[in-house]
Design a protein around this motif. Sequence first.
Motif, PDB file in Angstrom:
ATOM      1  N   VAL A 112       0.834  -1.213   0.000  1.00  0.00           N
ATOM      2  CA  VAL A 112       0.000   0.000   0.000  1.00  0.00           C
ATOM      3  C   VAL A 112       0.865   1.258   0.000  1.00  0.00           C
ATOM      4  O   VAL A 112       0.431   2.317  -0.451  1.00  0.00           O
ATOM      5  N   VAL A 113       2.088   1.125   0.459  1.00  0.00           N
ATOM      6  CA  VAL A 113       2.990   2.283   0.439  1.00  0.00           C
ATOM      7  C   VAL A 113       3.426   2.589  -0.991  1.00  0.00           C
ATOM      8  O   VAL A 113       3.473   3.744  -1.422  1.00  0.00           O
ATOM      9  N   ASP A 114       3.692   1.509  -1.743  1.00  0.00           N
ATOM     10  CA  ASP A 114       4.180   1.684  -3.120  1.00  0.00           C
ATOM     11  C   ASP A 114       3.076   2.098  -4.091  1.00  0.00           C
ATOM     12  O   ASP A 114       3.320   2.845  -5.042  1.00  0.00           O
ATOM     13  N   LEU A 115       1.888   1.564  -3.883  1.00  0.00           N
ATOM     14  CA  LEU A 115       0.830   1.722  -4.887  1.00  0.00           C
ATOM     15  C   LEU A 115       0.237   3.120  -4.863  1.00  0.00           C
ATOM     16  O   LEU A 115       0.161   3.769  -3.807  1.00  0.00           O
ATOM     17  N   ALA A 116      -0.217   3.559  -6.041  1.00  0.00           N
ATOM     18  CA  ALA A 116      -0.951   4.829  -6.118  1.00  0.00           C
ATOM     19  C   ALA A 116      -2.398   4.592  -5.693  1.00  0.00           C
ATOM     20  O   ALA A 116      -2.932   3.493  -5.874  1.00  0.00           O
ATOM     21  N   PHE A 117      -3.022   5.608  -5.171  1.00  0.00           N
ATOM     22  CA  PHE A 117      -4.438   5.517  -4.789  1.00  0.00           C
ATOM     23  C   PHE A 117      -5.279   5.141  -6.013  1.00  0.00           C
ATOM     24  O   PHE A 117      -6.276   4.422  -5.917  1.00  0.00           O
ATOM     25  N   GLU A 118      -4.837   5.606  -7.196  1.00  0.00           N
ATOM     26  CA  GLU A 118      -5.557   5.293  -8.440  1.00  0.00           C
ATOM     27  C   GLU A 118      -5.564   3.776  -8.700  1.00  0.00           C
ATOM     28  O   GLU A 118      -6.537   3.244  -9.232  1.00  0.00           O
ATOM     29  N   ASP A 119      -4.453   3.100  -8.345  1.00  0.00           N
ATOM     30  CA  ASP A 119      -4.405   1.646  -8.547  1.00  0.00           C
ATOM     31  C   ASP A 119      -5.477   0.966  -7.694  1.00  0.00           C
ATOM     32  O   ASP A 119      -6.208   0.085  -8.144  1.00  0.00           O
ATOM     33  N   TRP A 120      -5.522   1.381  -6.446  1.00  0.00           N
ATOM     34  CA  TRP A 120      -6.525   0.828  -5.510  1.00  0.00           C
ATOM     35  C   TRP A 120      -7.937   1.082  -6.037  1.00  0.00           C
ATOM     36  O   TRP A 120      -8.771   0.171  -6.112  1.00  0.00           O
ATOM     37  N   ASN A 121      -8.191   2.326  -6.429  1.00  0.00           N
ATOM     38  CA  ASN A 121      -9.533   2.687  -6.904  1.00  0.00           C
ATOM     39  C   ASN A 121      -9.902   1.924  -8.164  1.00  0.00           C
ATOM     40  O   ASN A 121     -11.049   1.521  -8.348  1.00  0.00           O
ATOM     41  N   LYS A 122      -8.924   1.710  -9.041  1.00  0.00           N
ATOM     42  CA  LYS A 122      -9.218   0.986 -10.281  1.00  0.00           C
ATOM     43  C   LYS A 122      -9.609  -0.463  -9.975  1.00  0.00           C
ATOM     44  O   LYS A 122     -10.563  -1.000 -10.560  1.00  0.00           O
ATOM     45  N   ALA A 123      -8.866  -1.089  -9.077  1.00  0.00           N
ATOM     46  CA  ALA A 123      -9.185  -2.480  -8.714  1.00  0.00           C
ATOM     47  C   ALA A 123     -10.625  -2.573  -8.212  1.00  0.00           C
ATOM     48  O   ALA A 123     -11.391  -3.460  -8.622  1.00  0.00           O
ATOM     49  N   PHE A 124     -10.992  -1.664  -7.349  1.00  0.00           N
ATOM     50  CA  PHE A 124     -12.347  -1.724  -6.788  1.00  0.00           C
ATOM     51  C   PHE A 124     -13.402  -1.304  -7.802  1.00  0.00           C
ATOM     52  O   PHE A 124     -14.509  -1.859  -7.820  1.00  0.00           O
ATOM     53  N   ALA A 125     -13.078  -0.330  -8.659  1.00  0.00           N
ATOM     54  CA  ALA A 125     -14.061   0.136  -9.657  1.00  0.00           C
ATOM     55  C   ALA A 125     -14.430  -0.997 -10.616  1.00  0.00           C
ATOM     56  O   ALA A 125     -15.599  -1.177 -10.961  1.00  0.00           O
ATOM     57  N   VAL A 126     -13.430  -1.758 -11.048  1.00  0.00           N
ATOM     58  CA  VAL A 126     -13.702  -2.813 -12.032  1.00  0.00           C
ATOM     59  C   VAL A 126     -14.136  -4.115 -11.333  1.00  0.00           C
ATOM     60  O   VAL A 126     -15.141  -4.732 -11.701  1.00  0.00           O
TER      61      VAL A 126
END
Length: 278
Positions: A112-126
């Motif tokens: 979670v430190v490395d990842l962008a918030f956008e990565d997290w949001n994309k995973a959940f959005a799709v």
Amino acid sequence: MIEAQPLEQHVPTGKLKGRTALVTGGGGAIGGAIARLYAMEGANLLVCDVDPGKAADTAAAIVKAGGRATPCVTDVSKPEDCARAVKLAAETYGNIRILVNVAAAVIPDGTVVDLAFEDWNKAFAVNLSGPFLMCKHTIPEMRKAGGGSIVNIASQLGQLAVPKRSPYCSSKAGLIMLTKAMAIDHAAENIRVNSLSPGAIDTPRALWRYNGDLAAARKARGPMYLLGRPGKVEEVAYGALFLASDESSFMTASDLLIDGGYIAHKTLETKTVDGPRA
Ligand SMILES: NC(=O)c1ccc[n+]([C@@H]2O[C@H](COP(=O)([O-])OP(=O)(O)OC[C@H]3O[C@@H](n4cnc5c(N)ncnc54)[C@H](O)[C@@H]3O)[C@@H](O)[C@H]2O)c1
């Protein structure tokens, strides 16, 4: 070792005759196999995928084989796309009885430190909002048809965490729970909701971690499975056919694990090599 037969050798028995099925991610490896098998069993297919070429290819293969299919460019993270896809299926075929949520985003590995918030949001959005949106628009059509079956393709990694995959593992765990919650809400309407959790399956999505080398992937991943190998798309498609058909009529709120014994194996053996990445 016994492996499921290729779909080309499948002998149809009309299990889904006259029913309409929407398959998201239908242009992909697993979604494509599910769509093809459903069409062989007599279903009308709406093949939904964000990639126009992939949606068209799956639909064309079904039509070429004598089935009924329509491609539909759909980004499941967009509410308007999901509404449009369901409307198209209703207008084209009617009798919407099956929805399979297969689409999933590809997210980089990282903590979670490395990842962008956008990565997290994309995973959940799709992976999670996509099924929510598709169900939101499909369930009213299933009510009109007198019932239906929803199959959410989750993952063994919805039950078991592996390093640097927190968005994927969390979104798939959420999908397994969304399945159970929706099953409770819609059982009285004759709408069954189940998830299917594959283990590592030999698809390009999984193989990119091995530079597309199928033999190397099998060698590395085989020992992680009680059955000594990763799975095939057909082995997931047959599970998805069972869940969509009346043969699973007493199943709802379940998670069907098709993982070659991986989770049990992990439980028994704590000192293992790096986990699978699918
Ligand atoms: N392959 C495995 O080992 C494995 C293991 C466990 C679970 N799964 C799950 O099975 C499913 C299919 O995996 P696959 O290996 O066939 O992957 P794949 O990449 O071949 O298929 C995924 C498809 O989803 C589509 N897609 C991506 N984003 C989308 C969006 N926003 N809207 C609509 N479509 C979108 C892609 O274009 C692609 O065609 C996924 O849900 C995946 O998480 C796969």
